[in-house]
Scaffold this motif. Structure first.
Motif, mmCIF file in Angstrom:
data_model
loop_
_atom_site.group_PDB
_atom_site.id
_atom_site.type_symbol
_atom_site.label_atom_id
_atom_site.label_comp_id
_atom_site.label_asym_id
_atom_site.label_seq_id
_atom_site.Cartn_x
_atom_site.Cartn_y
_atom_site.Cartn_z
ATOM 1 N N ILE A 130 0.880 -1.185 0.000
ATOM 2 C CA ILE A 130 0.000 0.000 0.000
ATOM 3 C C ILE A 130 0.911 1.227 0.000
ATOM 4 N N SER A 131 0.731 2.099 -0.997
ATOM 5 C CA SER A 131 1.710 3.182 -1.168
ATOM 6 C C SER A 131 1.056 4.568 -1.103
ATOM 7 N N PRO A 132 1.860 5.608 -0.839
ATOM 8 C CA PRO A 132 1.358 6.982 -0.725
ATOM 9 C C PRO A 132 1.513 7.753 -2.043
ATOM 10 N N TRP A 133 1.202 9.052 -2.001
ATOM 11 C CA TRP A 133 1.163 9.840 -3.233
ATOM 12 C C TRP A 133 2.461 10.586 -3.529
ATOM 13 N N ASN A 134 3.415 10.616 -2.610
ATOM 14 C CA ASN A 134 4.536 11.541 -2.832
ATOM 15 C C ASN A 134 5.558 11.036 -3.850
ATOM 16 N N ILE A 156 -0.590 -4.535 -5.429
ATOM 17 C CA ILE A 156 -0.274 -3.160 -5.006
ATOM 18 C C ILE A 156 -1.536 -2.310 -5.001
ATOM 19 N N LYS A 157 -1.723 -1.551 -3.919
ATOM 20 C CA LYS A 157 -2.810 -0.561 -3.865
ATOM 21 C C LYS A 157 -2.132 0.803 -3.780
ATOM 22 N N PRO A 158 -2.023 1.499 -4.938
ATOM 23 C CA PRO A 158 -1.370 2.816 -4.899
ATOM 24 C C PRO A 158 -2.316 3.859 -4.325
ATOM 25 N N SER A 159 -1.780 5.062 -4.095
ATOM 26 C CA SER A 159 -2.621 6.127 -3.539
ATOM 27 C C SER A 159 -3.691 6.545 -4.548
ATOM 28 N N GLU A 160 -4.886 6.796 -4.041
ATOM 29 C CA GLU A 160 -5.979 7.281 -4.885
ATOM 30 C C GLU A 160 -5.725 8.711 -5.369
ATOM 31 N N VAL A 161 -4.715 9.371 -4.760
ATOM 32 C CA VAL A 161 -4.398 10.751 -5.151
ATOM 33 C C VAL A 161 -3.604 10.771 -6.465
ATOM 34 N N CYS A 203 3.120 -4.539 3.216
ATOM 35 C CA CYS A 203 4.132 -3.475 3.268
ATOM 36 C C CYS A 203 3.387 -2.166 3.092
ATOM 37 N N PHE A 204 3.450 -1.311 4.076
ATOM 38 C CA PHE A 204 2.695 -0.063 4.023
ATOM 39 C C PHE A 204 3.635 1.124 4.114
ATOM 40 N N THR A 205 3.469 2.092 3.234
ATOM 41 C CA THR A 205 4.188 3.364 3.334
ATOM 42 C C THR A 205 3.143 4.462 3.403
ATOM 43 N N GLY A 206 3.170 5.258 4.443
ATOM 44 C CA GLY A 206 2.189 6.328 4.556
ATOM 45 C C GLY A 206 2.257 6.992 5.914
ATOM 46 N N SER A 207 1.144 7.557 6.323
ATOM 47 C CA SER A 207 1.122 8.344 7.558
ATOM 48 C C SER A 207 1.045 7.456 8.800
ATOM 49 N N VAL A 208 1.392 8.031 9.938
ATOM 50 C CA VAL A 208 1.310 7.294 11.203
ATOM 51 C C VAL A 208 -0.151 6.913 11.488
ATOM 52 N N ALA A 209 -1.079 7.846 11.226
ATOM 53 C CA ALA A 209 -2.492 7.573 11.541
ATOM 54 C C ALA A 209 -2.983 6.344 10.779
ATOM 55 N N THR A 210 -2.699 6.282 9.493
ATOM 56 C CA THR A 210 -3.151 5.118 8.714
ATOM 57 C C THR A 210 -2.321 3.892 9.082
ATOM 58 N N GLY A 211 -1.039 4.111 9.358
ATOM 59 C CA GLY A 211 -0.166 2.998 9.747
ATOM 60 C C GLY A 211 -0.700 2.260 10.969
ATOM 61 N N GLU A 228 6.403 1.817 7.024
ATOM 62 C CA GLU A 228 7.337 2.931 6.794
ATOM 63 C C GLU A 228 6.494 4.201 6.879
ATOM 64 N N LEU A 229 6.641 4.945 7.973
ATOM 65 C CA LEU A 229 5.685 6.034 8.246
ATOM 66 C C LEU A 229 6.362 7.406 8.201
ATOM 67 N N GLY A 230 5.774 8.347 8.876
ATOM 68 C CA GLY A 230 6.237 9.724 8.767
ATOM 69 C C GLY A 230 7.506 10.020 9.550
ATOM 70 N N GLY A 231 7.969 11.255 9.410
ATOM 71 C CA GLY A 231 9.177 11.657 10.120
ATOM 72 C C GLY A 231 9.151 13.133 10.468
ATOM 73 N N ALA A 261 8.691 14.491 1.008
ATOM 74 C CA ALA A 261 9.474 13.260 1.079
ATOM 75 C C ALA A 261 9.592 12.903 2.547
ATOM 76 N N CYS A 262 9.470 11.607 2.856
ATOM 77 C CA CYS A 262 9.476 11.215 4.269
ATOM 78 C C CYS A 262 10.800 11.600 4.923
ATOM 79 N N GLN A 263 11.895 11.535 4.154
ATOM 80 C CA GLN A 263 13.213 11.808 4.729
ATOM 81 C C GLN A 263 13.637 13.270 4.555
ATOM 82 N N GLU A 359 5.062 18.409 14.588
ATOM 83 C CA GLU A 359 4.272 17.547 13.695
ATOM 84 C C GLU A 359 4.964 17.428 12.348
ATOM 85 N N GLU A 360 4.665 16.355 11.622
ATOM 86 C CA GLU A 360 5.234 16.235 10.282
ATOM 87 C C GLU A 360 4.631 17.327 9.397
ATOM 88 N N THR A 361 5.507 18.107 8.730
ATOM 89 C CA THR A 361 5.036 19.212 7.896
ATOM 90 C C THR A 361 4.852 18.757 6.453
HETATM 91 P P1 NAD Z 1 -1.825 7.970 3.972
HETATM 92 O O1 NAD Z 1 -1.523 7.250 5.211
HETATM 93 O O2 NAD Z 1 -2.939 8.945 3.957
HETATM 94 O O3 NAD Z 1 -2.161 6.940 2.798
HETATM 95 C C1 NAD Z 1 -1.244 5.939 2.401
HETATM 96 C C2 NAD Z 1 -1.998 4.824 1.693
HETATM 97 O O4 NAD Z 1 -2.841 4.161 2.629
HETATM 98 C C3 NAD Z 1 -2.892 5.286 0.551
HETATM 99 O O5 NAD Z 1 -2.757 4.380 -0.513
HETATM 100 C C4 NAD Z 1 -4.273 5.186 1.167
HETATM 101 O O6 NAD Z 1 -5.311 4.976 0.234
HETATM 102 C C5 NAD Z 1 -4.129 3.972 2.056
HETATM 103 N N1 NAD Z 1 -5.106 3.841 3.142
HETATM 104 C C6 NAD Z 1 -5.839 4.815 3.731
HETATM 105 N N2 NAD Z 1 -6.612 4.285 4.724
HETATM 106 C C7 NAD Z 1 -6.320 2.962 4.776
HETATM 107 C C8 NAD Z 1 -6.769 1.879 5.588
HETATM 108 N N3 NAD Z 1 -7.647 2.064 6.569
HETATM 109 N N4 NAD Z 1 -6.258 0.664 5.365
HETATM 110 C C9 NAD Z 1 -5.339 0.463 4.400
HETATM 111 N N5 NAD Z 1 -4.885 1.436 3.586
HETATM 112 C C10 NAD Z 1 -5.372 2.683 3.769
HETATM 113 O O7 NAD Z 1 -0.462 8.658 3.524
HETATM 114 P P2 NAD Z 1 -0.228 9.695 2.342
HETATM 115 O O8 NAD Z 1 -0.826 10.998 2.740
HETATM 116 O O9 NAD Z 1 -0.606 9.080 1.038
HETATM 117 O O10 NAD Z 1 1.366 9.820 2.315
HETATM 118 C C11 NAD Z 1 2.085 10.734 3.083
HETATM 119 C C12 NAD Z 1 2.672 10.061 4.293
HETATM 120 O O11 NAD Z 1 3.496 8.986 3.896
HETATM 121 C C13 NAD Z 1 3.558 10.971 5.116
HETATM 122 O O12 NAD Z 1 3.278 10.796 6.482
HETATM 123 C C14 NAD Z 1 4.957 10.471 4.808
HETATM 124 O O13 NAD Z 1 5.898 10.717 5.801
HETATM 125 C C15 NAD Z 1 4.709 9.019 4.628
HETATM 126 N N6 NAD Z 1 5.804 8.419 3.875
HETATM 127 C C16 NAD Z 1 6.694 7.584 4.524
HETATM 128 C C17 NAD Z 1 7.773 7.045 3.827
HETATM 129 C C18 NAD Z 1 8.767 6.140 4.498
HETATM 130 O O14 NAD Z 1 9.505 5.443 3.804
HETATM 131 N N7 NAD Z 1 8.855 6.099 5.816
HETATM 132 C C19 NAD Z 1 7.938 7.342 2.475
HETATM 133 C C20 NAD Z 1 7.038 8.199 1.873
HETATM 134 C C21 NAD Z 1 5.955 8.725 2.569
#
Ligand code: NAD
Length: 473
Positions: A130-134, A156-161, A203-211, A228-231, A261-263, A359-361
């Motif tokens: 599951i991947s994010p939009w950045n 793979i479930k990419p970001s809807e954004v 394998c999830f990359t995204g925000s802490v809240a969704t993580g 792999e979450l925020g920083g 970018a997360c980093q 907070e993560e900006t």
């Molecule tokens: P997000 O958490 O909003 O979404 C990430 C993915 O999760 C999207 O594909 C979304 O559709 C999906 N999702 C949303 N709700 C879900 C659920 N309940 N169950 C399963 N999947 C769900 O993150 P974002 O806004 O797309 O990306 C930005 C974040 O990603 C930032 O916090 C950034 O730091 C983080 N990030 C981390 C890394 C890393 O390697 N640590 C790399 C890039 C981005």
């Protein structure tokens, strides 16, 4: 059926519609992948390496189409092309490493040499990504490539954004003959949640809240989650640092990819004796950074990809100013042609009471604080709930290393910033809220997709039950 729309970050137009995959679509895709998985495993590492080599070639042939769609998804052209180059490079990198990463053969037992053991490595049948939009392509493929090589199939479930790049990429995947073992499902959070119910590891990359939600769902299904979450990455600039080089690294580390970018460097601590000179250079350099608007072919930074992110950036700036910060350059989210943009924004007089320091900006904002003692800088750098990465700049590598070793983060760049974006060979964990699970970089990035099975052989005689009798000698 849920129809979703994606916004073009340069125009603000919702000009791309797509259907979100439902639970039955995911179930069907999972069944198809699992059925193909046995042949995929039977191919062996050499066979899979050959197929991934074909994928690299196919992506190369479709480079332009993928990069063009990625460029619309993200509003930037150069980085879109580099994402495609980077994916091809990552495949070749793993092809070179994979044959050398697993131990083989029998080992004699230490306690009893007659009992020997050998490892077997069993891939998870189906891995969900599951991947994010950045970095839509990079972060969809970064875990996918080693998982496929390990013998897993991948959904793979990419970001809807940022959904547009998937179609031309799937053409390349089909051409390489990999569509039975690698597929995409499009959709939002609900689709991501459904995916977790159909895979053997996620394998999830995204925000802490969704993580947190992903971790809880994975725990319920008793499958591993690699998060792999925020920083909130700090950069510490010591008194001995070369100010020219340190300000170059600070700026690039903070504003590259519009800070999305997360980093990215998100806060900067500078020794008080060099603070004023450092700030002069940083502000001057920040003011020379151009938006890639109106011409996507010029400038250094693109639009804010996700519209909601613009509100977060402005909130962090406004909160800081309300609490006493000074804006030395930048400071306001701008609208051009329907897109949202922010020029590099340097803030002084900041404190850890401000959201911009806590907070993560995820944007091109550089809040800078002066420090007197190195211990104070280390304490400030560690005063965060995140621990993704960090950076230290000093006059010598030894001095930077001594400070870097005391920072609580998974990757520390010395005499540069954000090196984990450019260098993927070193293993690293995410500390604190920035993630969990094995390293996605280095050898573990491949090994974590294989469960260890132990074959334990007795080359002597099995012990009879009598050997364990209470009255045995
Ligand atoms: P997000 O958490 O909003 O979404 C990430 C993915 O999760 C999207 O594909 C979304 O559709 C999906 N999702 C949303 N709700 C879900 C659920 N309940 N169950 C399963 N999947 C769900 O993150 P974002 O806004 O797309 O990306 C930005 C974040 O990603 C930032 O916090 C950034 O730091 C983080 N990030 C981390 C890394 C890393 O390697 N640590 C790399 C890039 C981005």
């Amino acid at each position: 059926m849920t129809l979703l729309q994606a916004r073009d970050p340069r125009t603000g137009q919702l000009d791309f519609s797509f259907e979100a995959a439902g639970r039955t679509d995911i179930e069907r895709a999972a069944n198809r992948l699992r059925a193909a998985g046995q042949d995929w495993q039977a191919l062996g590492l050499d066979g899979r390496m050959a197929k991934l080599g074909e994928l690299a070639d196919a992506i190369g042939r479709h480079h332009q189409a993928i990069a063009e769609r990625l460029s619309v998804d993200t509003g930037r052209r150069k980085i879109a092309g580099r994402e495609v180059d980077g994916t091809i490079g990552a495949i070749h990198g793993w092809l070179a490493q994979a044959p050398h990463l697993l131990p083989d053969g029998w080992t004699d037992g230490r306690m009893n040499p007659a009992i020997r053991h050998a490892p077997q490595f069993v891939p998870y049948a189906l891995v969900g990504v599951i991947s994010p939009w950045n970095f839509p392509l990079t972060l969809s493929m970064i875990d996918t490539i080693p998982a496929l090589l390990a013998g897993c199939t991948v959904m793979i479930k990419p970001s809807e954004v940022t959904p547009r790049f998937v179609e031309p990429l799937m053409v390349a995947i089909e051409e390489a003959g990999l569509k039975d073992v690698l597929t995409f499902v499009q959709g939002g959070g609900a689709t991501g949640a459904d995916l977790i119910d159909h895979v053997d590891a996620v394998c999830f990359t995204g925000s802490v809240a969704t993580g947190r939600k992903v971790a809880a769902a994975a725990a319920g299904n008793m499958i591993p989650a690699f998060l792999e979450l925020g920083g909130k990455d700090p950069l510490v600039v010591l008194e001995s640092a070369d100010i020219e080089l340190a300000s170059d690294a600070a700026l690039r580390g903070s504003v590259l990819s519009t800070g999305q970018a997360c980093q990215s460097i998100e806060r900067i601590y500078v020794a008080r004796s060099i603070y004023d000179t450092f700030m002069d250079r940083l502000v001057e350099k920040a003011q020379s950074v151009r938006l890639n608007w109106p011409d996507i072919g010029t400038g250094e930074i693109g639009p804010i990809i996700f519209a909601n992110q613009a509100e977060i950036l402005q909130r962090h700036i406004d909160d800081a100013v309300a609490k006493g910060a000074n804006v030395l350059t930048g400071g306001s989210v701008e609208t051009h042609g329907g897109g949202r943009w922010l020029k590099p924004t340097v803030l002084s007089n900041v404190t850890h009471d401000m959201a911009v320091m806590r907070e993560e900006t995820f944007g091109p904002i550089l809040p800078v604080m002066a420090f007197d003692k190195v211990e104070e800088a280390i304490a400030l750098a560690n005063d965060t709930e995140f621990g993704l990465s960090a950076a230290v700049f000093a006059g010598s590598l030894e001095e930077a290393e001594a400070v870097g070793r005391q920072i609580e983060a998974g990757g520390v760049s010395l005499n540069d910033a954000a090196l984990t974006a450019l260098f993927h060979e070193a293993e690293k964990h995410s500390f604190k809220l920035s993630g969990m699970g094995g390293s996605r970089m280095g050898p573990a990035g491949f090994q974590r997709f294989l469960r260890r099975k132990a074959l334990i052989a007795n080359t002597g005689k099995p012990a009879p039950i009598g050997a364990f009798a209470e009255d045995a000698p």
